[in-house]
Write an enzyme that holds these catalytic residues in place. Structure first.
Site, PDB file in Angstrom:
ATOM      1  CG  HIS A  48      34.850 -38.152 -46.984  1.00  0.00           C
ATOM      2  ND1 HIS A  48      34.110 -39.202 -47.454  1.00  0.00           N
ATOM      3  CD2 HIS A  48      34.003 -37.082 -46.947  1.00  0.00           C
ATOM      4  CE1 HIS A  48      32.853 -38.812 -47.676  1.00  0.00           C
ATOM      5  NE2 HIS A  48      32.772 -37.521 -47.385  1.00  0.00           N
ATOM      6  CB  ALA A  49      37.027 -42.755 -48.814  1.00  0.00           C
TER       7      ALA A  49
END
Length: 88
Positions: free
Chosen positions: A15-16
């Site tokens: 994810h980020a």
């Protein structure tokens, strides 16, 4: 050129935060660094590129590194995956 198979070992996948770690680490090196999933290849120095791969838990990615500091770059990226991006 160095080529390694990496496995996403953290439960949340890429994810980020992990994508940012990958890009920040890749940008420390002069070598060209790419990640490949299925038929998609992205520049590992691009946070958005890494996120768009949608690599979940237990996904296998191919790391390709080419350049003067390819050995060090491959090792640094490999260690991120092995440490589960320091999330667990």
């Amino acid at each position: 050129m160095i080529e390694k198979i990496l496995t996403v070992r953290n439960r949340a996948g890429i994810h980020a935060r992990p994508a940012a770690l990958i890009a920040q680490t890749a940008n420390k090196f002069a070598a060209e660094i790419s990640l490949e999933k299925d038929s998609t290849t992205v520049n590992a120095k691009s946070i958005m590129g890494v996120i768009t791969m949608a690599a979940g838990y237990n996904t296998n990615l191919t790391l390709k590194v080419e350049g003067t500091d390819e050995k060090e770059a491959a090792e640094a990226i490999y260690n991120l995956f092995e440490s589960k991006f320091e999330e667990e």
